[in-house]
Write an enzyme that holds these catalytic residues in place. Structure first.
Site, mmCIF file in Angstrom:
data_model
loop_
_atom_site.group_PDB
_atom_site.id
_atom_site.type_symbol
_atom_site.label_atom_id
_atom_site.label_comp_id
_atom_site.label_asym_id
_atom_site.label_seq_id
_atom_site.Cartn_x
_atom_site.Cartn_y
_atom_site.Cartn_z
ATOM 1 N N LYS A 71 9.111 0.041 -5.233
ATOM 2 C CA LYS A 71 7.988 -0.900 -5.386
ATOM 3 C C LYS A 71 7.003 -0.360 -6.435
ATOM 4 O O LYS A 71 6.458 -1.127 -7.232
ATOM 5 C CB LYS A 71 7.268 -1.112 -4.044
ATOM 6 N N ASP A 88 0.830 -1.216 0.000
ATOM 7 C CA ASP A 88 0.000 0.000 0.000
ATOM 8 C C ASP A 88 0.862 1.262 0.000
ATOM 9 O O ASP A 88 0.376 2.347 -0.290
ATOM 10 C CB ASP A 88 -0.956 0.011 1.199
ATOM 11 N N GLU A 89 2.163 1.109 0.324
ATOM 12 C CA GLU A 89 3.023 2.295 0.423
ATOM 13 C C GLU A 89 3.214 2.988 -0.925
ATOM 14 O O GLU A 89 3.634 4.141 -0.972
ATOM 15 C CB GLU A 89 4.372 1.938 1.062
#
Ligand code: NAD
Ligand code: TYD
Length: 338
Positions: free
Chosen positions: A153, A124-125
């Site tokens: 990511k 979710d970051e």
């Protein structure tokens, strides 16, 4: 029998996933492909590593030749990554190499072999940060990563997306909130605080301690990943959350209670640069489309996790002393070259 290539299977979530999938699905076997960085610990797989459906291969996802040397595999579940925000602030180099170049190298490998499903385990970051009243991240929320870890990511997510759009690859992406549970490396908030509390050491709380994370038990995350592997729609992104938003200080205080320690161990320390204030996940899609539900409440899951770190004290003491690095040598007769 399907053969799943699990990258990063010696890490926290990957090892829990291998335990889960071998127990829950009869007709799969697993190749655990892991470079054994500081975060890779084969002791996490003690017990399952004697299962005839399990094989370990030491290798780097950015190493094309090492991937090519693998025997036949059918699907990929991709956990391997550099995963700690504070380390990415110190030096982002390994994050770019593994998370970005490594993911593309793995995608190229899967494409050359025309493999089946490729599940990319993300975070979710990548969505950035929320204010206290903002709606939770949905799959439509714009990507706006704030740390070098999150940016690497996000880059990997976009490469996975491009592999689908350009080459029609059968990829799926999960974006999960903060995990906790057994075998988590004691550099992340929950295991660090448990281990420090047990040793009577100070608990370093960044900033005002009011940053909020949404916590999910690692077994629930692993069930979500396998649900997506089996039933997810190709090309889609699925958010995974625990519906358990907590301020860091609340988590730390609960850990002190569970370990029988007092608040005098709390130390407010200098904040993390660029520290994301709040993460919250809208996981309606995986719940309605794939019928996902979590099985662990945060309160019971945290208590069980503290209990695990108490019972398995030898595990994290070997991590802290570095003795865990010897397991590979004993099991596989090789030396960790570094
Ligand atoms: P971890 O740091 O515990 O484990 C990472 C594993 O990857 C280690 O075993 C390491 O040896 C291996 N690895 C690193 N570089 C490699 C390389 N170049 N080639 C092969 N193996 C390599 O991480 P984790 O917490 O288990 O996270 C796993 C995945 O889940 C990551 O992709 C992470 O971004 C994602 N994720 C983590 C969380 C969380 O809360 N921990 C939440 C959401 C998503
Ligand atoms: P962390 O476990 O590193 O996960 P992430 O940054 O990926 O969410 O940290 C969780 C939260 O805890 C985050 O807000 C930073 C904070 N934190 C501390 O206050 N002290 C610590 O020693 C650590 C490691 C984290």
């Amino acid at each position: 029998m399907k053969r799943i290539l699990v990258t990063g299977g010696a890490g926290f979530i990957g090892s829990n996933y291998i335990r889960h999938v071998l127990a829950a699905v009869a007709d799969v076997s697993v190749v655990n492909f892991d470079a054994l960085t500081y975060a890779g610990n084969l002791e996490n797989l003690a017990g399952v590593d004697t299962d005839p459906r399990y094989q370990f291969v030491r290798g780097d996802i950015a190493d094309k030749a090492a991937l090519e040397a693998l025997g036949p595999v059918d699907e990929i579940v991709h956990f391997a990554a550099e995963s700690h925000v504070d380390r990415s602030i110190e030096d982002a180099g390994a994050f770019l190499r593994t998370n970005v170049t490594g993911t593309q190298t793995l995608l190229d490998f899967a494409r050359r072999r025309s493999l089946g499903r490729f599940v990319h385990v993300s975070t979710d970051e990548v969505y950035g940060t929320l204010g206290p009243e903002d709606p939770a991240f949905s799959e439509e929320t714009c990507i706006a990563p704030n740390s070098p870890y999150a940016a690497s990511k996000a880059a990997s997510d976009l490469l996975v997306r491009a592999a689908h759009h350009t080459h029609g690859m059968p990829v799926l992406t999960t974006r999960c909130s903060n995990n906790y549970g057994p075998f988590q490396f004691p550099e992340k908030l929950i295991p660090l605080m448990i281990a420090n509390a047990m040793e009577g050491k100070a608990l370093p709380v960044y900033g005002d301690g009011m940053n909020v994370r949404d916590w999910i038990h690692v077994e629930d995350h692993c069930r979500a990943v396998d649900l997506v592997r089996q039933k997810g729609r190709i090309g889609e992104v699925y958010n995974v959350g625990g519906r358990s938003e907590r301020a860091n200080i609340t988590v730390v205080e609960r850990i002190l209670e569970l370990t029988g320690r007092g608040r005098e161990l709390i130390r407010y320390v200098k904040d993390r640069p660029g520290h994301d204030r709040r993460y919250a996940i809208n996981d309606a899609k995986i719940r309605s489309e794939l019928g996902f539900t979590t099985l662990h409440s945060f309160e019971a899951g945290l208590a069980a996790t503290v209990q695990w770190y108490m019972t398995e004290r030898a595990w994290w003491e070997r991590v802290r002393s570095g003795a865990y690095r010897g397991y590979y040598e004993r099991m596989y007769g090789a030396r960790l070259g570094e």
